[in-house]
Motif scaffolding. Structure first.
Motif, PDB file in Angstrom:
ATOM      1  N   UNK A 118     -19.151 -16.934  -5.186  1.00  0.00           N
ATOM      2  CA  UNK A 118     -19.505 -15.809  -4.334  1.00  0.00           C
ATOM      3  C   UNK A 118     -18.928 -16.062  -2.949  1.00  0.00           C
ATOM      4  N   UNK A 119     -18.112 -15.128  -2.469  1.00  0.00           N
ATOM      5  CA  UNK A 119     -17.419 -15.328  -1.187  1.00  0.00           C
ATOM      6  C   UNK A 119     -17.855 -14.287  -0.166  1.00  0.00           C
ATOM      7  N   UNK A 120     -18.002 -14.749   1.085  1.00  0.00           N
ATOM      8  CA  UNK A 120     -18.313 -13.835   2.176  1.00  0.00           C
ATOM      9  C   UNK A 120     -17.130 -12.903   2.403  1.00  0.00           C
ATOM     10  N   UNK A 121     -17.395 -11.674   2.844  1.00  0.00           N
ATOM     11  CA  UNK A 121     -16.297 -10.715   3.057  1.00  0.00           C
ATOM     12  C   UNK A 121     -15.209 -11.234   3.987  1.00  0.00           C
ATOM     13  N   UNK A 122     -15.596 -12.020   4.989  1.00  0.00           N
ATOM     14  CA  UNK A 122     -14.592 -12.512   5.937  1.00  0.00           C
ATOM     15  C   UNK A 122     -13.948 -13.816   5.478  1.00  0.00           C
ATOM     16  N   UNK A 123     -14.322 -14.305   4.311  1.00  0.00           N
ATOM     17  CA  UNK A 123     -13.701 -15.507   3.766  1.00  0.00           C
ATOM     18  C   UNK A 123     -14.136 -16.801   4.418  1.00  0.00           C
ATOM     19  N   UNK A 124     -15.220 -16.769   5.212  1.00  0.00           N
ATOM     20  CA  UNK A 124     -15.653 -17.981   5.909  1.00  0.00           C
ATOM     21  C   UNK A 124     -16.552 -18.862   5.056  1.00  0.00           C
ATOM     22  N   UNK A 125     -17.009 -18.343   3.923  1.00  0.00           N
ATOM     23  CA  UNK A 125     -17.948 -19.104   3.112  1.00  0.00           C
ATOM     24  C   UNK A 125     -17.788 -18.755   1.640  1.00  0.00           C
TER      25      UNK A 125
END
Length: 491
Positions: free
Chosen positions: A277-284
């Protein structure tokens, strides 16, 4: 199109880059990408959990800093489903950072104690300052602040009660955090008094207020020994949650690090393993549950990275279990820092010594990783508790398990009690405020010194005949032998 598996060389490159800074977790600021949240740490984040015991490198400072950060608290609230983490106002009560506006540093604490101040009054003053008490705000020196609180108990208590009512009305909790308590004072007796003062205040706030709380990150041995100065400390045991790491937690951390590294290889790793599962901004990027909690899935993936056995066949052990068994301390605890250090070193050693190997981690390199982790662990002991190093160094060259009388004889021959006294005096006189360490509780009682080493997990007594042992994570770097055990590094 199916993503091609990573080659051994690509896995080694990803391991090396992703784990590069992991050995310096205390100096690395937590952020969204490196915030890994084991299920076993959930209870430690409860707002009403007052005491969080944990050894060196298990994440006390990491969580302390994360709770001070509003964005990271939000991530923890969502991951652990603890809504009260969203309704906190958090202040530091003590920590590694020198923040004289928030709390007195080691030298100031030493001066306050020398002047006769009660440790409870010191921390009560820190709490009132965090709650915005005006008479404390206008005073610059901590000695003046503590003196005002001591001589003005009524207005001090009224401000505390008012702050609690306001927090209750606003449905928020005022939380004061404490960390790095081993740096409070060079003298163990004084350090225990200071910790006992924190615990007294924490207990009073737990039962005397609605919405003012303390959270104390502390070494287990310091929590236990503080009870000598504050017998009611045992009442806090019901509001304690130790930071522990299971086998699946540690491998979950490893895969989290690989999937959150920058670059193409991390993206391919996530695509190959699937379910992230990835954050929309790709930070996590959060690993799937199977890579966080399921031993079979973790073992299967790790055996694509490492050799299947620690030698020619299964009789030598499997890396997935062998690695952790040799990083465990005497109380069955494993530091994630030691684990990550071992894997990182194994990748480097494989790359330099076995570059054409078919797996990213050669089994001999994994042994080298354990040796490196042992050396790092012993360095940490030398930094935090120099007395442990002084106690174990005279045993170098011995074969474990070793009879207790032999240990006591070696200590007496080396005049260990005198050396411990000299070392304590040296730190007590140091001008550098960060040179503050804790010594043993009973430096003159050598048999009780063994018990203290057992409490720390450095030494064990697993034998009915009373012989003493050292777990490999300490034994190797301290230069003790074991028949058939991992040897000390010679290069």
């Amino acid at each position: 199109m199916t993503e091609a598996p990573l080659t051994a060389a690509e896995y080694r490159e990803l391991l090396s880059t992703a784990l590069e800074d992991a050995a310096h977790a205390d100096t690395r600021a937590p952020n969204a990408s490196n915030l890994f949240m084991p299920d076993s740490h959930r209870a430690a984040l409860y707002v009403d959990t007052t005491v969080v015991p944990g050894g060196r490198g298990v994440g006390k400072t990491f969580w302390y800093r994360s709770l001070l950060d509003e964005k990271l608290r939000e991530l923890a609230a969502a991951e652990y489903r603890i809504n009260r983490l969203r309704r906190l106002t958090v202040s530091p009560g003590y920590g590694l950072a020198l923040k004289s506006e928030s709390y007195p540093g080691p030298q100031v604490l030493r001066a306050l104690l020398a002047s006769g101040e009660d440790p409870y009054d010191i921390w009560y003053t820190v709490l009132l300052a965090a709650l915005g008490q005006e008479d404390l705000r206008v005073r610059r020196e901590w000695a003046d602040k503590v003196a005002w609180v001591r001589t003005n108990p009524d207005p001090a208590q009224r401000h505390l009660e008012q702050a609690d009512r306001q927090a209750y009305g606003e449905n928020v909790v005022r939380l004061l955090l404490f960390d790095a308590l081993e740096h409070l004072h060079s003298d163990r007796e004084q350090a225990d008094r200071l910790v006992a003062g924190i615990l007294r205040l924490a207990l009073q706030m737990r039962f005397g207020t609605h919405n003012i709380r303390l959270k104390v990150f502390v070494r287990p041995d310091m929590f236990e020994s503080a009870g000598q100065h504050f017998p009611d400390a045992s009442k806090l045991s019901g509001y304690a949650a130790e930071l522990t790491w299971s086998r699946t937690d540690l491998y979950g951390l490893l895969f989290h690090c690989l999937g959150n590294e920058d670059g193409e290889l991390a993206g391919r790793f996530r695509a190959i393993t699937g379910g992230w599962e990835s954050a929309p901004d790709g930070t996590r990027h959060v690993p799937p549950l199977l890579l966080r909690n399921d031993e079979a899935s973790q073992s299967l993936l790790f055996e694509q990275i490492a050799d299947p056995f620690m030698g020619a066949n299964h009789r030598k052990g499997r890396p997935y279990t062998w690695l952790l068994n040799h990083l465990m301390d005497g109380r069955g605890r494993i530091s994630p820092r030691s684990f990550v250090q071992a894997v990182s070193t194994a990748a480097q050693v494989t790359g330099s010594g076995h570059p054409a190997h078919g797996r990213a981690l050669h089994y001999e390199a994994i042994r080298s990783g354990v040796q490196a982790a042992s050396e790092a662990r012993v360095r940490e002991v030398g930094e935090d508790t120099p007395w442990v190093k002084l106690a174990i160094e005279p045993l170098a060259g011995c074969q474990v398990p070793v009879p207790e009388p032999q240990v006591l004889n070696l200590w007496e021959k080396e005049k260990l009690s005198e050396k411990l006294a000299e070392d304590s005096a040296r730190y007590a006189q140091a001008d550098e405020p960060r040179l503050v360490r804790t010594g043993p509780r009973h430096p003159d009682d050598l048999p009780r010194l063994i018990r203290e080493l057992e409490d720390l997990g450095v030494m064990t007594k697993p034998r009915k005949d009373g012989r003493l042992d050292l777990p490999d994570v300490y034994r190797i770097a301290f230069g003790l032998g074991r028949k058939g055990g991992v040897p000390r590094r010679t290069g």
